[in-house]
Design a protein around this motif. Sequence first.
Motif, PDB file in Angstrom:
ATOM      1  N   VAL A  97       0.834  -1.197   0.000  1.00  0.00           N
ATOM      2  CA  VAL A  97       0.000   0.000   0.000  1.00  0.00           C
ATOM      3  C   VAL A  97       0.878   1.261   0.000  1.00  0.00           C
ATOM      4  O   VAL A  97       1.863   1.331   0.729  1.00  0.00           O
ATOM      5  CB  VAL A  97      -0.937  -0.028   1.236  1.00  0.00           C
ATOM      6  N   ARG A  98       0.501   2.234  -0.854  1.00  0.00           N
ATOM      7  CA  ARG A  98       1.216   3.519  -0.867  1.00  0.00           C
ATOM      8  C   ARG A  98       0.464   4.499   0.038  1.00  0.00           C
ATOM      9  O   ARG A  98      -0.769   4.481   0.066  1.00  0.00           O
ATOM     10  CB  ARG A  98       1.213   4.130  -2.278  1.00  0.00           C
ATOM     11  N   ALA A  99       1.212   5.363   0.680  1.00  0.00           N
ATOM     12  CA  ALA A  99       0.567   6.397   1.489  1.00  0.00           C
ATOM     13  C   ALA A  99      -0.054   7.422   0.545  1.00  0.00           C
ATOM     14  O   ALA A  99       0.475   7.687  -0.529  1.00  0.00           O
ATOM     15  CB  ALA A  99       1.600   7.064   2.390  1.00  0.00           C
ATOM     16  N   LYS A 100      -1.219   7.958   0.943  1.00  0.00           N
ATOM     17  CA  LYS A 100      -1.862   9.016   0.148  1.00  0.00           C
ATOM     18  C   LYS A 100      -1.909  10.299   0.970  1.00  0.00           C
ATOM     19  O   LYS A 100      -2.254  10.202   2.158  1.00  0.00           O
ATOM     20  CB  LYS A 100      -3.289   8.597  -0.221  1.00  0.00           C
ATOM     21  N   PRO A 101      -1.686  11.493   0.454  1.00  0.00           N
ATOM     22  CA  PRO A 101      -1.328  11.777  -0.924  1.00  0.00           C
ATOM     23  C   PRO A 101       0.067  11.279  -1.277  1.00  0.00           C
ATOM     24  O   PRO A 101       0.805  10.964  -0.350  1.00  0.00           O
ATOM     25  CB  PRO A 101      -1.418  13.317  -0.992  1.00  0.00           C
TER      26      PRO A 101
END
Length: 519
Positions: free
Chosen positions: A287-291
């Motif tokens: 999972v990528r951090a958003k923003p």
Amino acid sequence: MSVKIHVPGDAAAVAVGADDVAGALAIEAARRGLSIHIVRNGSRGMFELETLVEVETPEGRIGYGPIYADDVPGLLDAGLCEGGAHAKRVGRPEALPFLKRQTRLTFARCGIIDPQSLDEYRALGGYKGLERALSLGSAGIIEELAKSGLRGRGGAGFPTAIKWKTTAEFPGDQKYMVCNADEGDSGTFADRMIMEGDPFVLIEGMTIGAVAVGAKRGYIYIRSEYPHAVAAMDRAIATARRAALLGAGIAGSPHSFDLEVRVGAGAYVCGEETSLLDSIEGKRGQVRAKPPLPAHKGLFGRPTVINNVLSYAAAPFILAEGAETYRDFGMGRSRGTMPIQLAGNIRNGGLFETAFGVTLGELVDDIGGGTLSGRPVRAVQVGGPLGAYFPRELFDTPFDYEAFAARDGLIGHGGVVVFDDTVDMRKQARFAMEFCAIESCGKCTPCRIGSTRGVETIDKLAAGLEPARQIEILRDLCETMKFGSLCALGGFTPYPVMSALTHFPEDFGAAKRQPEPAE
Ligand SMILES: Cc1cc2nc3c(=O)[nH]c(=O)nc-3n(C[C@H](O)[C@H](O)[C@H](O)COP(=O)(O)O)c2cc1C
Ligand code: SF4
């Protein structure tokens, strides 16, 4: 003239012998000198009738089911080719209550057309949506989608038009359309049915999106457990390309758009949108951090729209028939229809597309016919492995994003999994924690460690070690996971755990709650 006979090629039908039925029909018809043409259609979604064989007669299509290969000689003796009488004759499928009660907008063609035939797709309204989209242009398409009220069908229910608008307005000469066909939720199969039964509707929906945002390339990320869907999409993409509906200058317009299928490698977390993007890029799904949002910096760092199969598949209807027609169905902020998937211990399992607003009780007791085991329904998990368990007292909850959220649940991708009174809810809570521990991408602590501690705590509870203390720890863990996790895998695992504990405390060794006294 040969008689047209439909034998579903859908994986659910194949799993119960549809290929054998088609083979037996071909051999037996040839032996008898009968001229038949077998079409491998998608499924109608009435699984207890699979394999549902349908023959075209002057009175319309007549169905027979469930048919097994050894039924075939008897079926032909009974005059299958003329729609003759037989113990397994069910008549016109559309007249069966399970189909008759549905509002099929997204699934209008599924089970009816030959999924490989672009002509049949077009004959039933296919590509009218793209035609109108091309005449409306980017802003017009997005406005139409916004008016329809369409919200993402993958789980989060985020308004689709906002995603498209954000990507359209963000500068960039290379943008992507990505379709999430990972369909990891327990008890769900609607994405698969669309891809196998009406693949052009997904291609058309993604193409409409591409015109709206200015994307030239798209990827359909399909779970590896869906080989039939992968094959169906590959075939349909090749056909669309030959018909100039993909590639340079689609449908005679100045827009170029092409698509390809990518096969996942089997991790639940790869269904999470940013993890999925990493997986397409050839990395381990994490999972990528958003923003940044995928709409700004998504696939290969470019602006990207990512939507579920059903979200894209709703777009052609909305564009072809108009936003008002779609939004006239539904309740509150949940507009249009939801393809609900009835699964688990249920008599009439299958695909039931209906306007939002139907209650859980209607779905389970009335449409679903209760449990297959014949025992009382005890719990229903809605929305996949991260969804809450609902007891019978909450069966008046209407299928609506807000109504489910108000009861600490979610409708997710529309999966409804039924359990009878033999279910042990403590074991289900343990399963939720264990599932999270196994599937966690490991990026954040509340999920990675919390879920393992959750399993241990429930095990201690089961062993009778300071039960009151374990319940306190479990509640505390759930709070930490809910508010401290980076994505919904860790953040929503508390829903099945806490709903099991709240609604079925007796399975955790605590006293059952007394019903609220009537006013
Ligand atoms: C752990 C996890 C698994 C998910 N699995 C899926 C999935 O299998 N299919 C899907 O469409 N969305 C899935 N989602 C939701 C996606 O992150 C994302 O919201 C969705 O693809 C957006 O499309 P939509 O707006 O059309 O719903 C998952 C989310 C999480 C946190
Ligand atoms: S909640 Fe779990 S799956 Fe999501 S980012 Fe954190 S560790 Fe990864």
